[in-house]
Design a protein around this motif. Sequence first.
Motif, PDB file in Angstrom:
ATOM      1  N   THR A  25      -3.922   7.025   2.032  1.00  0.00           N
ATOM      2  CA  THR A  25      -3.813   6.573   0.640  1.00  0.00           C
ATOM      3  C   THR A  25      -2.789   5.449   0.608  1.00  0.00           C
ATOM      4  O   THR A  25      -2.065   5.224   1.577  1.00  0.00           O
ATOM      5  CB  THR A  25      -3.341   7.690  -0.319  1.00  0.00           C
ATOM      6  OG1 THR A  25      -1.932   7.893  -0.152  1.00  0.00           O
ATOM      7  CG2 THR A  25      -4.091   8.996  -0.073  1.00  0.00           C
ATOM      8  N   ARG A  39      -5.076  11.146  -5.869  1.00  0.00           N
ATOM      9  CA  ARG A  39      -4.883  10.134  -4.840  1.00  0.00           C
ATOM     10  C   ARG A  39      -6.193   9.370  -4.661  1.00  0.00           C
ATOM     11  O   ARG A  39      -7.261   9.912  -4.910  1.00  0.00           O
ATOM     12  CB  ARG A  39      -4.479  10.791  -3.523  1.00  0.00           C
ATOM     13  CG  ARG A  39      -3.081  11.369  -3.561  1.00  0.00           C
ATOM     14  CD  ARG A  39      -2.916  12.396  -2.440  1.00  0.00           C
ATOM     15  NE  ARG A  39      -1.542  12.839  -2.319  1.00  0.00           N
ATOM     16  CZ  ARG A  39      -1.017  13.830  -3.040  1.00  0.00           C
ATOM     17  NH1 ARG A  39      -1.739  14.452  -3.963  1.00  0.00           N
ATOM     18  NH2 ARG A  39       0.233  14.197  -2.851  1.00  0.00           N
ATOM     19  N   THR A  40      -6.098   8.162  -4.157  1.00  0.00           N
ATOM     20  CA  THR A  40      -7.271   7.339  -3.891  1.00  0.00           C
ATOM     21  C   THR A  40      -7.345   7.065  -2.400  1.00  0.00           C
ATOM     22  O   THR A  40      -6.350   6.696  -1.791  1.00  0.00           O
ATOM     23  CB  THR A  40      -7.173   6.002  -4.659  1.00  0.00           C
ATOM     24  OG1 THR A  40      -7.054   6.292  -6.049  1.00  0.00           O
ATOM     25  CG2 THR A  40      -8.395   5.145  -4.431  1.00  0.00           C
ATOM     26  N   MET A  41      -8.539   7.256  -1.834  1.00  0.00           N
ATOM     27  CA  MET A  41      -8.756   6.989  -0.414  1.00  0.00           C
ATOM     28  C   MET A  41      -9.798   5.888  -0.268  1.00  0.00           C
ATOM     29  O   MET A  41     -10.683   5.746  -1.101  1.00  0.00           O
ATOM     30  CB  MET A  41      -9.213   8.251   0.310  1.00  0.00           C
ATOM     31  CG  MET A  41      -8.160   9.322   0.382  1.00  0.00           C
ATOM     32  SD  MET A  41      -8.743  10.698   1.399  1.00  0.00           S
ATOM     33  CE  MET A  41      -7.299  11.736   1.373  1.00  0.00           C
ATOM     34  N   GLY A 149      -4.023   3.099   2.980  1.00  0.00           N
ATOM     35  CA  GLY A 149      -5.049   3.297   1.963  1.00  0.00           C
ATOM     36  C   GLY A 149      -5.926   2.088   1.736  1.00  0.00           C
ATOM     37  O   GLY A 149      -6.822   2.105   0.900  1.00  0.00           O
TER      38      GLY A 149
END
Length: 176
Positions: A25, A39-41, A149
Amino acid sequence: MEDKSYKEYLEHITTFIFDVDGVLTDGTITVTTSGEMLRTMNIKDGFALKTAIDAGFHICIISGGSNEGVRVRLNGLGIKDVYLGTHDKIEKLHEYLEKNNINIENVLYMGDDIPDYPVMSLAGLPCCPQDAVPEIKAISKYVSHKKGGKGAVRDVIEQVLKVQGKWNSNFSAKYD
Protein backbone atom coordinates in the motif's frame (compact mmCIF):
# COMPACT_ATOMS: atom_id res chain seq x y z
CA MET A 1 20.79 4.04 -5.56
CA GLU A 2 20.89 2.29 -8.90
CA ASP A 3 23.66 -0.13 -7.96
CA LYS A 4 23.97 -2.83 -10.60
CA SER A 5 25.42 -5.31 -8.10
CA TYR A 6 21.93 -6.22 -6.82
CA LYS A 7 21.27 -7.97 -10.13
CA GLU A 8 23.68 -10.76 -9.24
CA TYR A 9 21.28 -11.80 -6.45
CA LEU A 10 18.19 -12.07 -8.67
CA GLU A 11 18.91 -15.49 -10.14
CA HIS A 12 19.11 -17.04 -6.65
CA ILE A 13 15.78 -15.74 -5.31
CA THR A 14 13.18 -18.42 -4.55
CA THR A 15 11.16 -16.50 -1.98
CA PHE A 16 9.55 -13.07 -1.77
CA ILE A 17 8.61 -11.63 1.62
CA PHE A 18 6.75 -8.34 1.81
CA ASP A 19 5.56 -5.92 4.43
CA VAL A 20 2.09 -4.47 3.76
CA ASP A 21 1.75 -0.82 4.77
CA GLY A 22 4.10 1.31 2.70
CA VAL A 23 5.04 -1.61 0.41
CA LEU A 24 1.84 -3.23 -0.87
CA THR A 25 0.00 0.00 0.00
CA ASP A 26 1.12 3.61 -0.17
CA GLY A 27 0.98 3.80 3.62
CA THR A 28 -2.22 5.80 3.64
CA ILE A 29 -5.06 4.62 5.87
CA THR A 30 -8.58 5.94 5.37
CA VAL A 31 -10.56 5.74 8.60
CA THR A 32 -14.34 5.49 8.21
CA THR A 33 -16.81 6.90 10.74
CA SER A 34 -17.24 3.37 12.11
CA GLY A 35 -13.49 3.14 12.74
CA GLU A 36 -12.75 0.74 9.89
CA MET A 37 -9.31 1.33 8.37
CA LEU A 38 -9.23 1.05 4.59
CA ARG A 39 -6.12 0.49 2.47
CA THR A 40 -5.57 0.63 -1.28
CA MET A 41 -3.47 -1.93 -3.15
CA ASN A 42 -2.13 -1.77 -6.70
CA ILE A 43 -3.68 -4.24 -9.16
CA LYS A 44 -0.35 -4.59 -11.02
CA ASP A 45 1.36 -5.63 -7.79
CA GLY A 46 -1.41 -8.22 -7.37
CA PHE A 47 -0.86 -9.54 -10.88
CA ALA A 48 2.87 -9.89 -10.23
CA LEU A 49 2.26 -11.71 -6.92
CA LYS A 50 -0.09 -14.18 -8.64
CA THR A 51 2.40 -14.64 -11.49
CA ALA A 52 5.22 -15.41 -9.02
CA ILE A 53 3.05 -17.99 -7.26
CA ASP A 54 2.16 -19.60 -10.59
CA ALA A 55 5.89 -19.72 -11.44
CA GLY A 56 6.60 -21.67 -8.24
CA PHE A 57 7.99 -18.95 -5.96
CA HIS A 58 7.29 -18.81 -2.25
CA ILE A 59 5.41 -15.67 -1.19
CA CYS A 60 5.07 -14.59 2.43
CA ILE A 61 3.58 -11.48 4.00
CA ILE A 62 4.79 -10.31 7.42
CA SER A 63 3.06 -7.21 8.73
CA GLY A 64 2.51 -5.46 12.02
CA GLY A 65 -0.91 -4.37 10.76
CA SER A 66 -3.90 -6.56 11.46
CA ASN A 67 -6.53 -5.59 8.89
CA GLU A 68 -8.42 -8.74 7.89
CA GLY A 69 -9.38 -7.18 4.55
CA VAL A 70 -5.68 -7.37 3.67
CA ARG A 71 -5.69 -11.11 4.43
CA VAL A 72 -8.78 -11.65 2.26
CA ARG A 73 -7.17 -9.82 -0.69
CA LEU A 74 -3.86 -11.67 -0.39
CA ASN A 75 -5.47 -15.08 0.16
CA GLY A 76 -7.54 -14.36 -2.96
CA LEU A 77 -4.31 -14.03 -4.92
CA GLY A 78 -3.22 -17.45 -3.64
CA ILE A 79 -0.89 -16.27 -0.87
CA LYS A 80 -1.32 -18.71 2.01
CA ASP A 81 1.38 -17.40 4.34
CA VAL A 82 -0.03 -14.09 5.53
CA TYR A 83 1.14 -13.12 9.01
CA LEU A 84 -0.66 -10.03 10.31
CA GLY A 85 -0.32 -8.38 13.71
CA THR A 86 3.30 -9.57 13.88
CA HIS A 87 5.39 -7.64 16.38
CA ASP A 88 8.49 -9.84 16.17
CA LYS A 89 9.17 -10.10 12.46
CA ILE A 90 12.46 -11.97 12.94
CA GLU A 91 10.75 -14.75 14.89
CA LYS A 92 8.07 -15.07 12.19
CA LEU A 93 10.74 -15.01 9.46
CA HIS A 94 12.72 -17.85 11.04
CA GLU A 95 9.53 -19.86 11.61
CA TYR A 96 8.50 -19.45 7.97
CA LEU A 97 11.96 -20.30 6.61
CA GLU A 98 12.25 -23.40 8.77
CA LYS A 99 8.72 -24.58 7.92
CA ASN A 100 9.45 -24.28 4.19
CA ASN A 101 13.14 -25.29 4.23
CA ILE A 102 14.25 -21.97 2.70
CA ASN A 103 17.72 -20.45 3.00
CA ILE A 104 17.79 -16.77 4.00
CA GLU A 105 20.15 -15.95 1.13
CA ASN A 106 17.37 -16.94 -1.32
CA VAL A 107 14.95 -14.40 0.17
CA LEU A 108 14.05 -11.02 -1.29
CA TYR A 109 12.48 -8.96 1.49
CA MET A 110 10.85 -5.62 0.74
CA GLY A 111 10.13 -3.26 3.61
CA ASP A 112 9.82 0.48 3.99
CA ASP A 113 10.17 1.50 7.64
CA ILE A 114 12.06 0.90 10.89
CA PRO A 115 10.10 -2.25 11.97
CA ASP A 116 11.47 -3.95 8.82
CA TYR A 117 15.10 -3.11 9.60
CA PRO A 118 16.00 -6.24 11.65
CA VAL A 119 14.52 -8.64 9.07
CA MET A 120 16.00 -6.78 6.13
CA SER A 121 19.43 -6.98 7.76
CA LEU A 122 19.21 -10.79 7.42
CA ALA A 123 17.64 -11.17 3.96
CA GLY A 124 19.69 -12.20 0.96
CA LEU A 125 18.29 -9.30 -1.05
CA PRO A 126 16.82 -6.48 1.04
CA CYS A 127 14.81 -4.07 -1.14
CA CYS A 128 12.57 -1.09 -0.57
CA PRO A 129 10.21 1.25 -2.39
CA GLN A 130 11.48 4.62 -3.56
CA ASP A 131 9.69 6.40 -0.68
CA ALA A 132 11.09 4.24 2.15
CA VAL A 133 12.68 5.93 5.17
CA PRO A 134 16.42 6.75 4.92
CA GLU A 135 17.49 4.00 7.36
CA ILE A 136 15.82 1.35 5.18
CA LYS A 137 17.22 2.79 1.96
CA ALA A 138 20.69 2.64 3.54
CA ILE A 139 20.55 -1.15 4.07
CA SER A 140 18.72 -1.99 0.82
CA LYS A 141 20.68 -3.59 -1.98
CA TYR A 142 17.99 -2.29 -4.34
CA VAL A 143 15.75 0.76 -4.05
CA SER A 144 12.87 0.55 -6.51
CA HIS A 145 12.12 3.54 -8.70
CA LYS A 146 8.46 2.95 -7.75
CA LYS A 147 6.78 4.06 -4.54
CA GLY A 148 5.06 1.74 -2.08
CA GLY A 149 1.60 0.76 -3.30
CA LYS A 150 2.47 2.17 -6.72
CA GLY A 151 4.21 -0.77 -8.38
CA ALA A 152 7.33 -1.38 -6.23
CA VAL A 153 6.28 -5.01 -5.64
CA ARG A 154 5.68 -5.54 -9.36
CA ASP A 155 9.10 -3.99 -10.07
CA VAL A 156 11.08 -6.49 -7.95
CA ILE A 157 9.01 -9.54 -8.88
CA GLU A 158 9.21 -8.78 -12.59
CA GLN A 159 12.99 -8.29 -12.42
CA VAL A 160 13.52 -11.64 -10.65
CA LEU A 161 11.21 -13.55 -12.97
CA LYS A 162 12.78 -12.00 -16.08
CA VAL A 163 16.32 -12.88 -14.96
CA GLN A 164 15.19 -16.45 -14.24
CA GLY A 165 13.33 -16.73 -17.58
CA LYS A 166 9.95 -17.14 -15.87
CA TRP A 167 8.20 -13.88 -16.77
CA ASN A 168 7.29 -14.29 -20.45
CA SER A 169 7.28 -18.09 -20.36
CA ASN A 170 4.62 -17.94 -17.68
CA PHE A 171 2.27 -16.07 -20.03
CA SER A 172 2.81 -17.96 -23.25
CA ALA A 173 1.11 -21.09 -21.88
CA LYS A 174 -1.88 -19.08 -20.68
CA TYR A 175 -2.38 -16.61 -23.49
CA ASP A 176 -1.29 -18.38 -26.68
